[in-house]
Write an enzyme that holds these catalytic residues in place. Structure first.
Site, PDB file in Angstrom:
ATOM      1  N   ARG A  57     -43.346  -4.601  -2.877  1.00 48.95           N
ATOM      2  CA  ARG A  57     -43.157  -5.563  -3.855  1.00 48.95           C
ATOM      3  C   ARG A  57     -41.510  -5.273  -4.397  1.00 48.95           C
ATOM      4  O   ARG A  57     -40.838  -6.053  -4.803  1.00 48.95           O
ATOM      5  CB  ARG A  57     -43.914  -5.211  -4.904  1.00 48.95           C
ATOM      6  CG  ARG A  57     -44.019  -6.460  -6.063  1.00 48.95           C
ATOM      7  CD  ARG A  57     -45.004  -6.045  -6.958  1.00 48.95           C
ATOM      8  NE  ARG A  57     -44.811  -5.074  -7.741  1.00 48.95           N
ATOM      9  CZ  ARG A  57     -45.560  -4.021  -8.110  1.00 48.95           C
ATOM     10  NH1 ARG A  57     -46.686  -4.067  -7.743  1.00 48.95           N
ATOM     11  NH2 ARG A  57     -45.232  -2.949  -8.863  1.00 48.95           N
ATOM     12  N   ASP A 182     -27.381 -21.410 -15.141  1.00 54.45           N
ATOM     13  CA  ASP A 182     -28.056 -22.161 -13.818  1.00 54.45           C
ATOM     14  C   ASP A 182     -26.789 -22.449 -12.981  1.00 54.45           C
ATOM     15  O   ASP A 182     -26.093 -23.610 -13.244  1.00 54.45           O
ATOM     16  CB  ASP A 182     -28.790 -23.115 -14.113  1.00 54.45           C
ATOM     17  CG  ASP A 182     -29.725 -23.578 -12.818  1.00 54.45           C
ATOM     18  OD1 ASP A 182     -29.239 -23.641 -11.806  1.00 54.45           O
ATOM     19  OD2 ASP A 182     -30.880 -24.090 -13.128  1.00 54.45           O
ATOM     20  N   LYS A 207     -32.551 -24.883  -3.048  1.00 56.06           N
ATOM     21  CA  LYS A 207     -31.828 -25.981  -2.714  1.00 56.06           C
ATOM     22  C   LYS A 207     -30.741 -25.673  -1.728  1.00 56.06           C
ATOM     23  O   LYS A 207     -31.220 -25.632  -0.518  1.00 56.06           O
ATOM     24  CB  LYS A 207     -31.072 -26.269  -3.947  1.00 56.06           C
ATOM     25  CG  LYS A 207     -31.995 -26.563  -5.054  1.00 56.06           C
ATOM     26  CD  LYS A 207     -32.780 -27.738  -5.078  1.00 56.06           C
ATOM     27  CE  LYS A 207     -34.283 -27.675  -5.902  1.00 56.06           C
ATOM     28  NZ  LYS A 207     -33.813 -27.416  -7.462  1.00 56.06           N
TER      29      LYS A 207
HETATM   30  C1  PLP Z   1     -34.636 -27.142  -8.452  1.00 57.72           C
HETATM   31  C2  PLP Z   1     -33.666 -26.474  -9.602  1.00 57.72           C
HETATM   32  C3  PLP Z   1     -34.342 -25.389 -10.090  1.00 57.72           C
HETATM   33  C4  PLP Z   1     -35.749 -24.918  -9.878  1.00 57.72           C
HETATM   34  O1  PLP Z   1     -35.893 -24.290  -8.427  1.00 57.72           O
HETATM   35  P1  PLP Z   1     -37.346 -24.295  -7.727  1.00 57.72           P
HETATM   36  O2  PLP Z   1     -36.997 -23.322  -6.716  1.00 57.72           O
HETATM   37  O3  PLP Z   1     -37.918 -25.632  -7.476  1.00 57.72           O
HETATM   38  O4  PLP Z   1     -38.111 -23.593  -8.872  1.00 57.72           O
HETATM   39  C5  PLP Z   1     -33.665 -24.612 -11.201  1.00 57.72           C
HETATM   40  N1  PLP Z   1     -32.536 -25.379 -11.347  1.00 57.72           N
HETATM   41  C6  PLP Z   1     -31.917 -26.414 -11.021  1.00 57.72           C
HETATM   42  C7  PLP Z   1     -30.700 -26.755 -11.457  1.00 57.72           C
HETATM   43  C8  PLP Z   1     -32.622 -26.954 -10.037  1.00 57.72           C
HETATM   44  O5  PLP Z   1     -32.164 -28.235  -9.464  1.00 57.72           O
END
Ligand code: PLP
Length: 391
Positions: A57, A182, A207
């Site tokens: 983990r 982010d 992404k």
């Molecule tokens: C998709 C996304 C997330 C979350 O990612 P997941 O892997 O789907 O949980 C966070 N921030 C942004 C800007 C996103 O586009």
């Protein structure tokens, strides 16, 4: 990290970061390590916890390879992987807040991030105050002695407002608040968070890093000062992504540079073409000189990715459905950053609270994939015919 790292260009680091073939019998890639138990040779080593890996983990060589590579590319001290982008956001926030604290969150953040703040953090006694993403240095007026975190996302989800991160970071740091960004849209390649005052950077690696729509993965990267709190919370929450997903993250990362170049060029070409269409009222793409965020984007970013939005001229939902339902190349679905093009209707008016969304007509978010742009234009052109706005 090799001592030559700083002299090497980003594309070179993409190919080499986190790899140690000599430790893998010469194999180019770190393989998928599966495992829970890691054996210790002696009782003394067990009690001292004195080895690189101690429990599945807490990390494996596969995890370490990707963490090392992302930390290096983002320019941070340490990266920790999580099973999704959302869990990376949640763990990063939980690392810094306690009951009675306040956090400032951009009104344009990824919507599930808001749900985490409005539900989980609220239940734990943490107050979220949403702010206009264009606030810049004005964030100072919202900071109180209770403010622990300023959360930014630039450009914002769906509407692509570019934030003045250095100005926001300066105001936050004056009040000893932590800046979390982010950074998913720009990836570590097109925005360097730690050179702009960010303390903790989030990647939804799902992404562009994974890049093929075939795995879920998150990454939290922090400065040395912020790393301790993130490491502790990440450990205490028990966040560990699956080994195959981590491997897919590593595999995707190696081609991130060339993929993003194509997403960028095709995205810009599609954005310019859409700006000239009579059905389109506005294109929301920060790398277009006509965009309100262009000056800040140009100052702080080194590229743009393939995700942007358009606002249509006034039309009915039925007309939008006719346009979208017949598309053959653009798929409809959540997420983005894969090799394929996507399109999604959205309405920020439904959930934003610090700003008012004013738009001429319905809005669509597009992800421009690696297909030929002429084919993509033809698909949308047929869609616009079904929309029937020109009549
Ligand atoms: C998709 C996304 C997330 C979350 O990612 P997941 O892997 O789907 O949980 C966070 N921030 C942004 C800007 C996103 O586009």
């Amino acid at each position: 990290m090799s001592k030559h790292t700083r002299k090497q260009k980003q594309d070179t680091r993409l190919a080499h970061a986190g790899r140690e073939p000599a430790r893998q019998h010469g194999f180019v890639n770190t393989p998928i390590y599966r495992g829970s138990t890691v054996l210790f040779p002696t009782m003394a080593s067990l009690e001292a916890n004195a080895q690189d890996f101690t429990y599945g983990r807490l990390g494996t060589p596969t995890v370490k390879a990707l963490e090392t590579a992302i930390a290096e590319l983002e320019g941070g001290h340490r990266t920790l992987l999580t099973p999704s982008g959302l869990s990376a956001i949640a763990a990063a926030l939980l690392a810094f807040v306690s009951a009675g604290d306040e956090i400032l969150v951009a009104d344009s953040v990824y919507r599930p991030n808001r749900r985490f703040c409005d539900h989980v953090l609220k239940r734990l006694g943490v107050t979220t105050i949403y702010y206009d993403p264009l606030i810049g240095a004005g964030i100072e007026s919202l900071i109180t002695e209770k403010t622990r975190v300023v959360f930014a996302e630039s450009p914002g989800s769906q509407t692509f407002e570019v934030q003045d991160i250095p100005a926001i970071a300066a105001a936050a740091h004056a009040a000893r608040a932590v800046v979390i960004l982010d950074n998913t849209w720009a990836t570590p390649l097109y925005f360097k968070p730690f050179a702009h005052g960010v303390d903790v950077s989030i990647q939804a690696a799902t992404k562009y890093i994974v890049g093929h729509a075939d795995a879920m993965l998150g990454a939290i990267t922090a400065t040395e000062a912020a790393s301790r709190a993130v490491e502790k919370t990440h450990d205490e929450l028990g966040l560990c992504p699956g080994p195959e997903d981590v491997y897919l993250g590593l595999r995707g990362l190696r081609s991130l540079g060339v993929r993003l170049e194509r997403h960028q060029t095709s995205g810009l070409e599609m954005a310019r073409w859409l700006a000239g269409r009579p059905e389109v009222a506005r294109v929301l793409h920060p790398a277009l000189p006509s965009d309100p965020g262009y000056a800040l984007w140009k100052r702080d970013f080194t590229g743009s990715s393939g995700l942007f939005s358009i606002v249509l001229r006034p039309c009915t939902q039925a007309a939008v459905a006719a346009m979208l339902d017949g598309l053959t190349l653009f798929g409809m679905g959540y997420s983005w950053g894969g090799f394929e093009s996507l399109i999604l209707p959205f309405d920020p008016a439904a959930y934003r609270t610090a700003t008012t969304w004013q738009a001429e007509g319905p809005a669509l978010r597009l992800h421009i994939g690696l297909e030929d742009v002429e084919d993509l234009k033809a698909d949308l052109e047929a869609g616009f015919a079904r929309l029937g706005l020109r009549a």
